[in-house]
Design an enzyme around this catalytic site. Structure first.
Site, PDB file in Angstrom:
ATOM      1  N   GLU C  62      -8.782   8.012  -3.140  1.00  0.00           N
ATOM      2  CA  GLU C  62      -9.417   8.952  -2.213  1.00  0.00           C
ATOM      3  C   GLU C  62     -10.939   8.853  -2.219  1.00  0.00           C
ATOM      4  O   GLU C  62     -11.590   9.031  -1.184  1.00  0.00           O
ATOM      5  CB  GLU C  62      -8.978  10.378  -2.524  1.00  0.00           C
ATOM      6  N   HIS C 131       0.991  20.044  -3.957  1.00  0.00           N
ATOM      7  CA  HIS C 131       1.304  19.783  -2.548  1.00  0.00           C
ATOM      8  C   HIS C 131       1.214  21.040  -1.679  1.00  0.00           C
ATOM      9  O   HIS C 131       1.701  21.026  -0.551  1.00  0.00           O
ATOM     10  CB  HIS C 131       2.720  19.196  -2.419  1.00  0.00           C
TER      11      HIS C 131
HETATM   12  C1  LIG Z   1      -4.352  11.092  -6.087  1.00  0.00           C
HETATM   13  C2  LIG Z   1      -3.097  10.983  -5.284  1.00  0.00           C
HETATM   14  N1  LIG Z   1      -3.158  10.534  -4.033  1.00  0.00           N
HETATM   15  C3  LIG Z   1      -2.052  10.462  -3.268  1.00  0.00           C
HETATM   16  C4  LIG Z   1      -0.849  10.837  -3.770  1.00  0.00           C
HETATM   17  C5  LIG Z   1       0.411  10.766  -2.881  1.00  0.00           C
HETATM   18  N2  LIG Z   1       1.309   9.718  -3.394  1.00  0.00           N
HETATM   19  C6  LIG Z   1       2.334  10.025  -4.210  1.00  0.00           C
HETATM   20  S1  LIG Z   1       3.118   8.666  -4.767  1.00  0.00           S
HETATM   21  C7  LIG Z   1       2.104   7.647  -3.883  1.00  0.00           C
HETATM   22  C8  LIG Z   1       2.293   6.157  -3.963  1.00  0.00           C
HETATM   23  C9  LIG Z   1       2.238   5.677  -5.383  1.00  0.00           C
HETATM   24  O1  LIG Z   1       2.468   4.303  -5.425  1.00  0.00           O
HETATM   25  P1  LIG Z   1       2.557   3.528  -6.800  1.00  0.00           P
HETATM   26  O2  LIG Z   1       1.356   3.826  -7.628  1.00  0.00           O
HETATM   27  O3  LIG Z   1       2.793   2.101  -6.495  1.00  0.00           O
HETATM   28  O4  LIG Z   1       3.807   4.166  -7.571  1.00  0.00           O
HETATM   29  P2  LIG Z   1       5.325   4.155  -7.115  1.00  0.00           P
HETATM   30  O5  LIG Z   1       5.550   5.403  -6.320  1.00  0.00           O
HETATM   31  O6  LIG Z   1       5.580   2.917  -6.362  1.00  0.00           O
HETATM   32  O7  LIG Z   1       6.096   4.214  -8.386  1.00  0.00           O
HETATM   33  C10 LIG Z   1       1.179   8.379  -3.164  1.00  0.00           C
HETATM   34  C11 LIG Z   1       0.158   7.810  -2.272  1.00  0.00           C
HETATM   35  C12 LIG Z   1      -0.815  11.316  -5.092  1.00  0.00           C
HETATM   36  N3  LIG Z   1       0.311  11.719  -5.666  1.00  0.00           N
HETATM   37  N4  LIG Z   1      -1.950  11.379  -5.823  1.00  0.00           N
END
Ligand SMILES: Cc1ncc(C[n+]2csc(CCOP(=O)(O)OP(=O)(O)O)c2C)c(N)n1
Ligand SMILES: Cc1ncc(C[n+]2csc(CCOP(=O)(O)OP(=O)(O)O)c2C)c(N)n1
Ligand SMILES: [Mg+2]
Ligand SMILES: [Mg+2]
Lengths: 330, 375, 330, 375
Positions: C62, C131
């Site tokens: 972000e 959320h």
């Molecule tokens: C700081 C933050 N930004 C956005 C989100 C929303 N979000 C939740 S999971 C996710 C994707 C995460 O991807 P990754 O790190 O590859 O983990 P995976 O879900 O594939 O295990 C996002 C953007 C969040 N939880 N925290």
């Protein structure tokens, strides 16, 4: 009791030293706090005496400082982080707001995070931008954090030790403009046996015409205002909030019920500042006692201005006196 | 497969091929040499149970019993392999999808569901099983892990040579997380402090709808050396390789050798969460391709070939999985709504005037409806 | 005028589409806003129609999103950033607070940063932690940012376009709990020719007994309260603040001078929330007209609770009606 | 010198030794081949003027005319060398110590002093000279630079082959800054977007009182490849080498080859700022060692040996430096206190009710003292 005369900065230094001596789990972390003793020398001599593992010069990354402090606390340590200046706390805002504040709640009380974050704050020192801000309300709105600010050396000495001993995370705002002001400090008293300074306000001067509420750097201003007003025959009661969260309006309300008038002063911008909450609460609690609306004096809704204009920006003696006049004229 | 960029499969440590054949690796084969048939069956059992649980939780969400569920489908080998390499005193900081690791820590999997049912923000005592609460804010917990590891160092629990004392910390995060400042700061702090930390990245190729190519342009494992942190890429669907590389990284950490970055190259076979719809952003062909490389299947094939996986054992695990499914359903349905007043509990560890006043007001307010006043 | 009935989410989608069509410098940035159309589908179809260079799926960072948006704005672009959920805006807090808000001032007006940051916020959707939060006051306290929140589809449609057209940075808080509520939207009207929606409040319903002030997600609640109160013979005036910064109390004060009573409602915790400022200001402006203190209804000073308890936490119909009763009983 | 870690001088590109001898480098010598005596004298002149200005500003701070000053003493070669490699259309995002770069952009150095005198938060129009305002929050501006470079791409000002159009962006930051999340996110965004960006890190070995070993454990240049960003370490006290490596990186950026990380290994010969006291944390011996490697001295030696540096030219530059000093003193002393009401200007680009009301109140309040009412 042995009182020693010392500066505000030295009072914190002494409090930190006592805490380091008292509990081997206490440790300090921050940028330049080791050999340099911090840019304000608040940690002067501590790295030498307690070693680099307990007084840690960290990488230049505030989120990293607070984030690793959380981890250290989970392992049983009591980290005291120094943020170099108010304006540099924001890279750590996420760790403070979403992690530090909520861990106890999220774990249903199973985990404590006894982390203290020391923030030299406020203006009046002729600094460049980002070095004179008062962001305390941005933390006080978030549940789970205690937000406090001492206003004189004795309180600084007691409060830093009580903050370190607290099982809760504490945002510890130090009025840097007062660092070199001196006061008597009872360094023998056991601050952990003393009454809590983290729960509420104290009346610093009693008066009958108007209640003046301040915290941190503006407390000294408020006391000067009371003097000046006295010379004009007006009796000003001065309340030092000490803690922004919890906000304990008991002492203020008790005072306002007598004086019928209230002025709140802080360096932060008035708009959505801490004074709004004090005013709203006091009005609710003392509605039928108020002869006039609660007035607020503080910074304006502008970025902190250039150094050459900061004295016009800050709520100084004249502006606060003006508000006292206005609230009395109502 | 691409041969460059973060989605290449170049340089992956592998001990078991997708078709279930054992291959040797000079550095890592010795790390699994002691795993006898029983141990291998144990890994298989772990993966099967975790998958059953995951399937069950997904179904419960569909039935409205959970608010949300984040499947670990396809990542069982990465999680079970790494988790089984841990010692009891090691400490884990997971993200939110590490159900397989939770299982290896001895956490009853059902405990994970309080969070997803919306009755708790956590749900277990992390210190019971040395498995921290799930962290939803991407990357934040990697710094907690680093700090915890710095505490381990200060406790003198590194490099003593005492296997019951020397402690490592592991943090799990995704491919998407590698873009966050916090994860990179964790690398900085871990490197500078030589902290006993394993940074375990599950590159499951997707961060919700974004492929890893939106987060990086070289393999994620390359990130480590740039910070002075050695790193290794491993086939994340190969439970043996995951075990081996984690064991090595843990040993380095515990002995005072400092942090390691592990990139486990795997695939999120399911949706991001039950709220997600992968058909909007990825192809069925891709999903098929990865279904062929299912982490459980390859161990099944191998153990069947060696004769280690007897029908009796399979039946036993099947029964165990059925029982877990049953227990999960019962557990979840019995998880009632918490008392409203718990909302005000544990905001602080010590009294806070505002919380106390608001709570008192609220209780009085609620009580005022007791007489049936509610509109 | 052609009005179309559409959801709140679709109204923003339509507004974004118009802005992308209208000005080639407009671009959208965020996590999962491309092929997926955002986790709430607010950007649905836009990547397909405007391409990946104008509707950009960013890395998961972000601070990086806002920081690069600032750079793009300096190069002449008008970036509209989507933050996936309220609770994930804090990694960007530093860029917003120390950079985005201050660039115009620091450059003495030479540089503008026409950046919009869209934040789906607020609760009631049964989500897991982080959320459902309402952090708007944490931005409104900082000068240099405009902080706004639409409460219905028509306003959402107009306000998003005016926000994008504004030369100032705008924090655009979207009440995600209202995304699927429908309303009539005049999609033909040129929102840039229309009266500004970024400067002040609007009266949504007139009444004589008490003024109810809301913004974003609580506006619909306030309207329901007015209905319920009407059935009990009480006449509630409803004011939608629309903008948190600027806070324009003119409409509220005008109303309170008639009703003599005021209740402010928001989802954010009451302590140091936006309602404190409204209460303090209205009390100052309408002191002699107030029959009762301004009352506030909002979240409690706790982290946002678990989903199963959120309806007790949120200021719903009952709690607001209770405050209306109390303010009238004064 | 250490031979490992972030303070090693291993692998530095060098074209001019500390004793003023030219050495060849297969890749970089061609990059400076076109620099004739006049050009070399120009670099020397730039460095001398910048140093004089820096000395003058330090003195003005001591006299109370400036609130603070951050010297660039010792970093003139890194700044002038890199700055002179820029094309007019290139855009610079500096930190707060890049006075040498400012000079190469054609910014009148005196303009830098408004900020340090406390009469302005900026002081110049960045778009006049393609040199952004100083940024004091460590690392923040590296993301602005990345975004700007993404804008350059969208404008089609990369890879056209038109030397007057293709544009690169350069951002300057320190060794300490590399620990910040933002700088690492800048690497992520720059890499993924293949942005026309040069990340120019001046490793001056200190972040206030902390040596680079507190920020990293391997050379900072190693950071780049881990993100897919090529990098180069250069002797930061060698103006020719700095010119050469920057020219190459800029060319890569402008032609569409993407970002480059440059680590210029140099030394902060002065205090961090005028508020700092380096005697508390570093040795005189270290300072002496680096005084021997003064970036100006080595060019002086070389140009004197080649005969390019005539006495006449030296006298001319000396006079120019004196005039700059004089002009600086006069400029600063004439910088009056801004009108108080300017405090309320440019908070927003469009009217804001709260600012307007507060301003109106304040003006009335101030006016009330006009009659001599002030206490
Ligand atoms: C700081 C933050 N930004 C956005 C989100 C929303 N979000 C939740 S999971 C996710 C994707 C995460 O991807 P990754 O790190 O590859 O983990 P995976 O879900 O594939 O295990 C996002 C953007 C969040 N939880 N925290
Ligand atoms: C976010 C932030 N944290 C702390 C500071 C205080 N500070 C100012 S300069 C500095 C050291 C910077 O070191 P480096 O990046 O090496 O740059 P140098 O000063 O050596 O040029 C620090 C800690 C700051 N300006 N910003
Ligand atoms: Mg992923
Ligand atoms: Mg440095």
């Amino acid at each position: 009791m042995t009182t020693q005369r010392m500066t505000f900065a030295k009072a914190i230094n002494t409090g930190l030293r006592k805490a380091l001596e008292h509990d081997p789990k206490v440790m300090l972390m921050g940028e330049d706090i080791g050999a340099l003793g911090g840019v304000f020398r608040v940690t002067d001599g501590l790295a030498k005496d307690f070693g680099g593992d307990r007084v840690v010069d960290t990488p230049l990354a505030e989120s990293g400082i607070v984030g690793t402090a959380i981890g250290l606390a989970l392992r049983g340590y009591r980290p005291v982080c120094e943020i170099q200046f108010d304006g540099f706390i924001f890279p750590a805002f996420d760790q403070i707001t979403t992690q530090l504040s909520k861990m106890h709640y999220r774990s249903r009380g199973r985990l404590n995070l006894p982390v203290v974050i020391r923030v030299p704050y406020g203006g009046g020192i002729g600094a460049v931008e980002h070095h004179s801000e008062s962001p305390e309300v941005l933390f006080a709105h978030t549940a789970g954090l205690r937000v406090v600010s001492p206003s004189d050396p004795q309180d600084a000495f007691t409060m830093i030790q009580q903050a370190i001993a607290s099982p809760d995370p504490v945002m510890f705002f130090e009025p840097k403009g007062r660092y070199w002001e001196k006061g008597d400090v009872d360094t023998d008293a056991d601050p952990l046996a003393a009454a809590s300074t983290l729960d509420g306000a104290r009346v610093l001067r009693s008066g009958t015409d108007v209640t003046l509420v301040a915290h941190g750097p503006t407390v000294a201003t408020a006391l000067k205002v009371a003097d000046a007003a006295a010379s004009e025959g007006r009796s000003v009661e001065v309340v030092d909030l000490r803690t922004i969260s919890p906000l304990d309006t008991t002492a203020v309300a008790e005072s306002v019920r007598r004086t019928g008038r209230c002025v709140v002063v802080h360096e932060a911008p008035v708009l959505y500042g801490t004074g709004a909450e004090v005013a709203a609460r006091i009005t609710e609690e003392c509605f039928y006692h108020l002869e006039a609306p609660v007035l607020r004096v503080g910074g304006f809704h502008t970025p902190y201005p250039v150094a050459k204009l900061e004295h016009e920006y800050l709520p100084g003696l004249d502006r606060v006196l003006d508000a006292v006049d206005r609230v009395l004229a109502h | 497969m691409t041969t460059s960029g973060p989605l290449t499969d170049d340089g992956l440590v592998q001990l078991l091929t997708p078709t279930g054949e054992r291959v040797d690796h000079p550095d890592y084969t010795p790390r699994v040499a002691h795993l006898d048939d029983e141990a291998l069956r144990g890994l298989w059992r772990d993966m099967v149970l975790v998958r059953r649980f995951d399937t069950e939780a997904t179904a419960l969400q569909r039935q409205g019993e959970l608010g949300l569920w984040a499947q670990c489908l396809g990542q069982e080998a990465a999680q079970v392999g790494s988790g089984r390499a841990l010692a009891p005193q090691d400490y884990v900081f997971p993200s939110y999808r590490e159900h397989g690791v939770a299982h290896t820590r001895g956490l009853d999997l059902t405990e994970l569901l309080r969070l997803f049912r919306g009755v708790d923000h956590g749900g277990w005592d992390p210190t019971d099983v040395n498995f921290h609460l799930y962290t939803l804010v991407i990357g934040s917990h990697t710094l907690h892990a680093t700090g915890y590891a710095m505490g381990v160092q200060r406790d003198g629990a590194v490099g003593t040579g005492d296997p019951g004392r020397d402690t490592a910390v592991v943090t799990y995060f995704g491919d998407g997380a590698t873009a966050q400042g916090d994860v990179n700061e964790a690398l900085v702090f871990a490197a500078v402090n030589n902290a006993p930390l394993v940074l375990f990245c599950q590159n499951n190729q997707w961060a919700i709808s974004e492929p890893t190519t939106r987060q990086a342009r070289v393999p994620l494992a390359a990130r480590g050396p740039g910070f002075g942190v050695p790193s290794v890429r491993v086939d994340g669907n190969d439970v043996l390789a995951c075990y081996a590389v984690t064991a090595e990284a843990l040993e380095r950490a515990r002995s005072g050798g400092g942090p390691t970055l592990v990139e486990a190259f795997t695939y999120r076979m399911g949706a991001h969460t039950t709220s997600d719809d992968p058909s909007r952003y990825r192809s069925a062909a891709e999903e098929d391709y990865w279904r062929q490389r299912d982490p459980i299947d390859r161990l099944t094939t191998y153990l069947t070939a060696t004769g280690a996986l007897t029908d009796a054992f399979r039946a036993e695990v099947e029964a165990e999985a059925d029982a877990l499914g049953e227990r999960t359903r019962t557990f979840v349905r019995a998880l009632g709504r918490p008392e409203t007043s718990t909302m005000f509990e544990h905001v602080y560890a010590t009294p806070h005037a505002v919380v106390d006043a608001e709570r008192a007001w609220f209780e009085q307010y609620e009580a005022s409806f007791a007489g049936g006043e509610q509109r």
